[in-house]
Design an enzyme around this catalytic site. Structure first.
Site, short mmCIF file in Angstrom:
data_model
loop_
_atom_site.label_atom_id
_atom_site.label_comp_id
_atom_site.label_asym_id
_atom_site.label_seq_id
_atom_site.Cartn_x
_atom_site.Cartn_y
_atom_site.Cartn_z
N HIS A 167 19.04 66.95 41.65
CA HIS A 167 19.93 68.06 41.29
C HIS A 167 20.64 68.60 42.53
O HIS A 167 20.20 68.40 43.66
CB HIS A 167 19.14 69.20 40.64
CG HIS A 167 18.19 69.88 41.59
ND1 HIS A 167 17.03 69.29 42.04
CD2 HIS A 167 18.26 71.08 42.22
CE1 HIS A 167 16.41 70.09 42.89
NE2 HIS A 167 17.14 71.18 43.03
N ASP A 175 21.90 72.46 43.75
CA ASP A 175 21.46 73.79 43.34
C ASP A 175 22.54 74.54 42.54
O ASP A 175 23.68 74.70 43.00
CB ASP A 175 21.09 74.64 44.58
CG ASP A 175 19.84 74.12 45.28
OD1 ASP A 175 18.99 73.52 44.60
OD2 ASP A 175 19.72 74.32 46.51
N HIS A 202 19.35 66.76 45.79
CA HIS A 202 18.01 66.56 46.33
C HIS A 202 16.99 66.44 45.21
O HIS A 202 17.25 66.80 44.07
CB HIS A 202 17.64 67.66 47.34
CG HIS A 202 17.77 69.06 46.83
ND1 HIS A 202 18.98 69.68 46.67
CD2 HIS A 202 16.84 69.96 46.46
CE1 HIS A 202 18.80 70.91 46.21
NE2 HIS A 202 17.50 71.10 46.06
N ARG A 220 13.06 79.73 49.73
CA ARG A 220 14.45 79.26 49.84
C ARG A 220 15.42 80.43 49.79
O ARG A 220 15.28 81.32 48.95
CB ARG A 220 14.74 78.31 48.66
CG ARG A 220 16.03 77.56 48.82
CD ARG A 220 16.27 76.66 47.62
NE ARG A 220 17.12 77.33 46.65
CZ ARG A 220 17.38 76.86 45.43
NH1 ARG A 220 16.82 75.74 45.01
NH2 ARG A 220 18.16 77.52 44.61
C1 SIN Z 1 14.67 72.97 45.59
O1 SIN Z 1 15.12 72.33 44.66
O2 SIN Z 1 15.35 73.75 46.22
C2 SIN Z 1 13.26 72.73 46.03
C3 SIN Z 1 13.22 71.65 47.03
C4 SIN Z 1 11.84 71.38 47.51
O3 SIN Z 1 10.88 72.00 47.07
O4 SIN Z 1 11.69 70.51 48.38
#
Ligand code: SIN
Length: 282
Positions: free
Chosen positions: A105, A107, A255, A270
């Site tokens: 995905h 973000d 990611h 985050r």
């Molecule tokens: C996310 O999607 O921001 C989480 C990424 C992660 O936990 O590595």
């Protein structure tokens, strides 16, 4: 890793030939010089994902670093967690039924103007190892398509739906009465700063292609999702250690957080930065 020349105030070591770099010589708990900031900015644009090791920062210092790139974003799901609305907790334990980001995905592309970047600061990693995050280069994902397929995609627009992660990843219905953002974006966009073309769809949020029947839309989207999932040369791996901060350019990457460590735990926070422009057609 290979040292990248041309930086005076920071060290830059690439993780792959085209995506991901580790930055050295920076203490994010302290103010950055203008030169350091502009070199970090350039490294981030060039490498799309930059990794800072051995950082000891609190939430305010995390947010202060993020604010240097723009105003902070509040995640649409954040209301359900409590705490600071600008800090999204990424927490997985043996009791978790899902882990955030365990699927390809970008973000929050359901927003009209999705975040321009996110900074994840990891403080707890699984003691058995694992829990890497993979990042895919969407410039390269576009370049690898044939000219015929590029020409088919360029005029198309897709709907990005904030309810989709509930149905596909969390396996629950979206909470009743909530209005989740839903917006349309071109499928091939131009990065607002580098001017390069990239593929702008992701299996986390992209629900359908406008102006096509359901089967047509599904066929094309599934082919593109497979292209991302089945092309390892698009990726860099971030192997987390406690006190690592990773900052990705959300405008040209996707990611996938790999959940391979159950029943162990992983914890990070985050902070995302608001975008300043709708994704623009190429
Ligand atoms: C996310 O999607 O921001 C989480 C990424 C992660 O936990 O590595």
């Amino acid at each position: 890793m290979a040292a990248i020349e041309g930086f005076q105030t920071i060290g830059v070591d690439s993780l792959t030939p085209h995506i991901g770099a580790e930055i050295a010589g920076v203490d994010l708990s302290k103010p950055l010089s203008n030169e350091q900031f502009s070199e970090i900015y350039q490294a981030w644009l060039d490498w799309k994902v930059v990794v800072f090791r051995d950082q000891h920062i609190n939430q305010e210092q995390h947010k202060t670093f993020a604010r240097k790139f723009g105003s902070l974003h509040v995640h649409p799901m954040q209301h359900s967690y409590g705490g600071d609305p600008e800090v999204l907790r990424v927490k997985t334990t043996k009791d978790s039924t899902y882990t955030a980001g365990n699927g390809w995905h970008t973000d929050v592309t359901c927003d009209e103007i999705p975040p321009l970047g996110s900074m994840l600061y990891m403080t707890q990693t699984p003691e058995v190892g694992g829990g890497d995050t993979l990042f895919a280069d969407m410039y390269l994902a576009y370049e690898l398509l044939s000219d015929t397929f590029k020409a088919l995609l360029e005029p198309l627009t897709a709907i990005h739906d904030g309810a989709l992660p509930y149905l596909s990843s969390y396996k629950v219905n979206p909470p009743e009465g909530e209005a989740y953002p839903r917006n349309e974006h071109p499928m091939v966009v131009t990065h607002p700063e580098t001017g390069k073309k990239l593929l702008y769809i992701n299996s986390g949020f992209t629900a359908r292609i406008k102006g096509m029947s359901q089967w047509e839309s599904k066929t094309i989207l599934n082919a593109l999702f497979d292209h991302i999932a089945q092309t390892p040369r698009l990726y860099c791996h971030v192997e987390w250690q406690p006190n690592t901060l990773t900052f990705w350019d959300n405008r040209c990457t996707q990611h996938h957080a790999v959940w391979d460590y159950w029943p162990h735990s992983r914890y990070g926070e985050r902070v995302s930065i608001l975008g300043n422009k709708r994704p623009q057609a190429a």
